[in-house]
Design an enzyme around this catalytic site. Structure first.
Site, PDB file in Angstrom:
ATOM      1  N   ASP A 156       0.869  -1.169   0.000  1.00  8.67           N
ATOM      2  CA  ASP A 156       0.000   0.000   0.000  1.00  8.67           C
ATOM      3  C   ASP A 156       0.911   1.225   0.000  1.00  8.67           C
ATOM      4  OD1 ASP A 156      -2.305   1.726   0.552  1.00  8.67           O
ATOM      5  OD2 ASP A 156      -1.467   1.850   2.579  1.00  8.67           O
TER       6      ASP A 156
ATOM      7  N   ASP B 294      -0.152   5.230   0.798  1.00  8.96           N
ATOM      8  CA  ASP B 294      -0.396   6.204   1.866  1.00  8.96           C
ATOM      9  C   ASP B 294      -0.569   5.510   3.207  1.00  8.96           C
ATOM     10  OD1 ASP B 294      -0.938   8.985   0.395  1.00  8.96           O
ATOM     11  OD2 ASP B 294      -1.759   7.355  -0.821  1.00  8.96           O
TER      12      ASP B 294
ATOM     13  N   ASP C  80      -2.310  -0.451   5.888  1.00 13.85           N
ATOM     14  CA  ASP C  80      -2.689   0.267   7.108  1.00 13.85           C
ATOM     15  C   ASP C  80      -4.170   0.592   7.218  1.00 13.85           C
ATOM     16  OD1 ASP C  80      -2.866   3.733   6.720  1.00 13.85           O
ATOM     17  OD2 ASP C  80      -2.565   2.379   5.028  1.00 13.85           O
TER      18      ASP C  80
END
Length: 273
Positions: free
Chosen positions: A8, A10, A212
């Protein structure tokens, strides 16, 4: 030995200033030197990601728009899904009880009728920008996803409205606390990574992944090794308690973990050391 690493962006690979840190870049190059396939799995647009990777001097396969597009290292389109035209039309003509701004992703860019320059801060590296337009003037076909941006509680209430009206015709996920995304049914990073793995003659068991947010859930839960960032949304940690939690994005936690994995894969990892 894992053969593919999916990241991922960001809140995971990128630091808080939306850059890939030096230690992280070094770790990525080490993975490539060790024969690993890099894949960047993100909610960002393909054009945005190409700018980031070009600026950073790294390349890899791309899963963009939260799984709505899959491209190879040369930018060739391998797979994709769009929202049904009738759903796009329904969303745009319905007066939802919300002040959330609406953003639409298409192959040719990011479109919105909400002019907020602050939204561009996350895209300085790539110079990717939204295109101001009347959303009802856009074609109803060829739309990857629709994003709603507002404070989290307002989006949580909007999500209930959307699901009540659309049932199981689309999927919804939070890619950040202030961003709710509407995706084609069955479209997520995990499903896209599975299709990419098949294209590469791999299985998800051959993959490791880092994330996240809730848009990473399917990917993290299905790969051979899923790693959750220390700064991850609490809901993600609660729903995937079996997965290891590593360092935070602002501390280049991915790099810290990879350095350990590359040098001492047989030893127990701790983000504190």
């Amino acid at each position: 030995m894992y053969r593919l690493a999916a990241f991922d962006m960001d809140g995971t690979l990128l630091m808080r200033d939306h850059r890939i840190g030096g230690a992280t870049l070094n770790a990525l190059h080490q993975l490539v030197d060790n024969g690993m396939i890099l894949t960047f799995a993100t909610g960002r647009h393909y054009l945005d990601m190409k700018g980031i990777l070009s600026h950073s001097g790294i390349n890899g396969y791309l899963i963009t728009g939260n799984g709505t597009r899959v491209c190879d290292m040369d930018g060739m389109h391998l797979d994709g899904m769009d929202l049904p035209a009738e759903l796009v039309e329904f969303v745009l003509r319905t007066p939802w009880q919300t002040n959330a701004s609406i953003h639409i992703f298409r192959d040719d860019g990011w479109f919105t009728d909400y002019n907020d320059p602050a939204l561009l801060a996350a895209h300085k590296t790539s110079s990717f920008q939204f295109q101001l337009t009347a959303l009802d003037a856009l074609p109803k076909t060829g739309n990857h996803k629709i994003c709603f941006i507002a404070p989290h509680q307002e989006l949580a209430e909007l999500k209930i409205q959307l699901e009540q009206h659309m049932g199981d015709q689309a999927d919804f996920c939070f890619s950040a606390v202030d961003c709710l995304e509407m995706l084609p049914r069955g479209c997520n990073k995990g499903a896209a990574l599975e299709r990419l793995s098949h294209h590469l003659d791999l299985t998800l068991a051959d993959c490791m992944a880092f994330g996240d947010a809730m848009n990473d859930k399917e990917m993290l839960s299905r790969v051979g090794r899923g790693l959750v960032m220390g700064n991850a949304l609490p809901q993600l940690k609660q729903e995937l308690p079996q997965l290891q939690v590593i360092g935070r994005c602002e501390e280049q936690g991915v790099a810290h973990y990879l350095q350990h994995w590359l040098s001492s894969p047989h030893l127990t990892y701790s983000p504190e050391f």
